[in-house]
Design a protein around this motif. Structure first.
Motif, PDB file in Angstrom:
ATOM      1  N   UNK A  85      79.350  58.131  10.993  1.00  0.00           N
ATOM      2  CA  UNK A  85      79.348  59.585  10.804  1.00  0.00           C
ATOM      3  C   UNK A  85      78.208  60.030   9.899  1.00  0.00           C
ATOM      4  N   UNK A  86      77.400  59.098   9.449  1.00  0.00           N
ATOM      5  CA  UNK A  86      76.223  59.416   8.624  1.00  0.00           C
ATOM      6  C   UNK A  86      75.171  58.349   8.923  1.00  0.00           C
ATOM      7  N   UNK A  87      74.009  58.480   8.303  1.00  0.00           N
ATOM      8  CA  UNK A  87      72.939  57.502   8.543  1.00  0.00           C
ATOM      9  C   UNK A  87      73.451  56.093   8.225  1.00  0.00           C
ATOM     10  N   UNK A  88      73.153  55.159   9.112  1.00  0.00           N
ATOM     11  CA  UNK A  88      73.645  53.792   8.925  1.00  0.00           C
ATOM     12  C   UNK A  88      72.782  52.828   9.725  1.00  0.00           C
ATOM     13  N   UNK A  89      72.716  51.605   9.238  1.00  0.00           N
ATOM     14  CA  UNK A  89      72.014  50.528   9.950  1.00  0.00           C
ATOM     15  C   UNK A  89      72.853  49.274   9.827  1.00  0.00           C
ATOM     16  N   UNK A  90      73.057  48.605  10.948  1.00  0.00           N
ATOM     17  CA  UNK A  90      73.795  47.350  10.888  1.00  0.00           C
ATOM     18  C   UNK A  90      73.459  46.505  12.108  1.00  0.00           C
ATOM     19  N   UNK A  91      73.969  45.292  12.127  1.00  0.00           N
ATOM     20  CA  UNK A  91      73.853  44.500  13.343  1.00  0.00           C
ATOM     21  C   UNK A  91      75.170  43.837  13.675  1.00  0.00           C
ATOM     22  N   UNK A  92      75.422  43.778  14.985  1.00  0.00           N
ATOM     23  CA  UNK A  92      76.665  43.219  15.510  1.00  0.00           C
ATOM     24  C   UNK A  92      76.358  41.914  16.231  1.00  0.00           C
ATOM     25  N   UNK A  93      77.229  40.917  16.065  1.00  0.00           N
ATOM     26  CA  UNK A  93      76.997  39.647  16.765  1.00  0.00           C
ATOM     27  C   UNK A  93      77.218  39.799  18.272  1.00  0.00           C
ATOM     28  N   UNK A 151      71.675  48.180  15.340  1.00  0.00           N
ATOM     29  CA  UNK A 151      71.934  49.598  15.606  1.00  0.00           C
ATOM     30  C   UNK A 151      71.601  50.411  14.361  1.00  0.00           C
ATOM     31  N   UNK A 152      70.832  51.485  14.575  1.00  0.00           N
ATOM     32  CA  UNK A 152      70.446  52.354  13.454  1.00  0.00           C
ATOM     33  C   UNK A 152      70.635  53.789  13.904  1.00  0.00           C
ATOM     34  N   UNK A 153      71.229  54.598  13.037  1.00  0.00           N
ATOM     35  CA  UNK A 153      71.356  56.020  13.387  1.00  0.00           C
ATOM     36  C   UNK A 153      70.978  56.869  12.194  1.00  0.00           C
ATOM     37  N   UNK A 154      70.619  58.134  12.473  1.00  0.00           N
ATOM     38  CA  UNK A 154      70.243  59.086  11.441  1.00  0.00           C
ATOM     39  C   UNK A 154      71.463  59.779  10.851  1.00  0.00           C
TER      40      UNK A 154
END
Ligand code: MN
Length: 302
Positions: A181-189, A229-232
């Motif tokens: 719901x806000x800017x975030x960056x992560x990675x999923x296996x 995955x990265x979102x603004x």
């Protein structure tokens, strides 16, 4: 000499289609470019949208050889089927209908009608050995969730970081809703033995290094280890599906999955003749849908 190819990445535009009640949906699978991702053989994304005057009205229609999988995000839909199940599905819930040898159902906006609608409906092709299994229906009111670096993952099908979905499928599959719901960056296996598809349901994101807007399905072939995955600040909601490549011969026509053109033709004829095999949905005013006839024999690969 062995040539190591980079894992395949493909961008596939969705097509608009009409659902009962005049709803426009986006169809990501099947497409000319790709028919299946694992055993996932169909992916429709409806909304998020205001419902019109008629709401959602998909009248009685049959299925064979597949499971229908509905992921409800906003609003509500009433499922009725020929086994006698009548189930309201609400946000955060899954309906799984196993067609097997044959079932019929209807999907309708309940009264009072919720003002909004947002859902994804997917179909899962059953393995050839299970196409004739008895029909079944299961409602899953709660799915496991986990948090990671600003994202909430809902484990719809399969396993993610040790959390396992209760949804009962018949081939190695994955399905996750990934929401920030806000800017975030992560990675999923990811599993290198799975192929995957990513569809933005709301917002936009950078996925596997590519800007991914709504209306495009990102396909990832075998061999990927993780998904970045990265979102603004506007956040994003993504659907990530995957599975072991489906290798049985499979044909999809209208609402039928089967292994031969003759079997599909028989299902069409039997449904249109009101055969016992698909059961009844008594007391429904919504019009029963007719199966379109085959233009000629279907060939595997069409
Ligand atoms: Mn259906």
């Amino acid at each position: 000499m062995t040539v190591t190819r980079p894992p395949e990445v493909q961008r596939i535009p969705t097509k608009n289609a009409q659902l009962g009640g005049g709803l426009t949906i986006r169809r990501a699978l099947p497409s000319r470019q790709r028919r299946l991702i694992g055993a996932w053989c169909f992916l429709d994304h409806a909304g998020p949208t205001d419902l019109g005057a008629t709401g959602m009205r998909v009248g009685p229609h049959p299925h064979t050889g597949l499971q229908t999988f509905t992921w409800m995000i906003e609003g509500a839909v009433l499922h009725r089927d020929s086994l006698g199940y009548e189930q309201l599905i609400r946000p955060g819930q899954v309906n799984l209908m196993t067609a097997g040898q044959g079932i019929s159902h209807a999907e309708l906006s309940p009264e009072p009608r919720p003002p909004r609608l947002h859902l994804a409906q997917l179909w899962i092709a059953l393995p050839a050995t299970l196409r004739q299994m008895p029909p079944a229906f299961t409602h899953y009111p709660v799915l496991p969730q986990l948090q990671q670096e600003g994202f909430t993952a809902t484990v719809l099908v399969g396993e993610l970081l040790g959390r396992v979905s209760p949804v009962a499928v018949h081939s190695p599959l994955a399905g996750f809703d990934l929401t920030a719901t806000a800017a975030a960056t992560t990675q999923w296996p990811l599993r290198p033995d799975f192929e995957y598809g990513v569809l933005v349901l709301e917002g936009e994101a950078e996925v596997a290094g590519q800007h991914l807007p709504p209306g495009e399905l990102l396909y990832l072939g075998l061999g990927h280890q993780e998904l970045r995955v990265r979102c603004g600040h506007g956040g994003v909601r993504l659907l990530l599906i995957g599975g072991e490549p489906y290798t049985d011969e499979v044909l999809l026509w209208w609402n039928f999955v089967d292994g031969s053109s003759a079997a599909i033709a028989e299902s069409i004829a039997e449904w249109n003749a009101g055969a016992e095999r698909f059961g009844q949905l008594p007391g429904l005013e919504t019009e029963r849908l007719s199966a379109p006839l085959l233009p000629g024999p279907l060939k595997v690969g069409e």
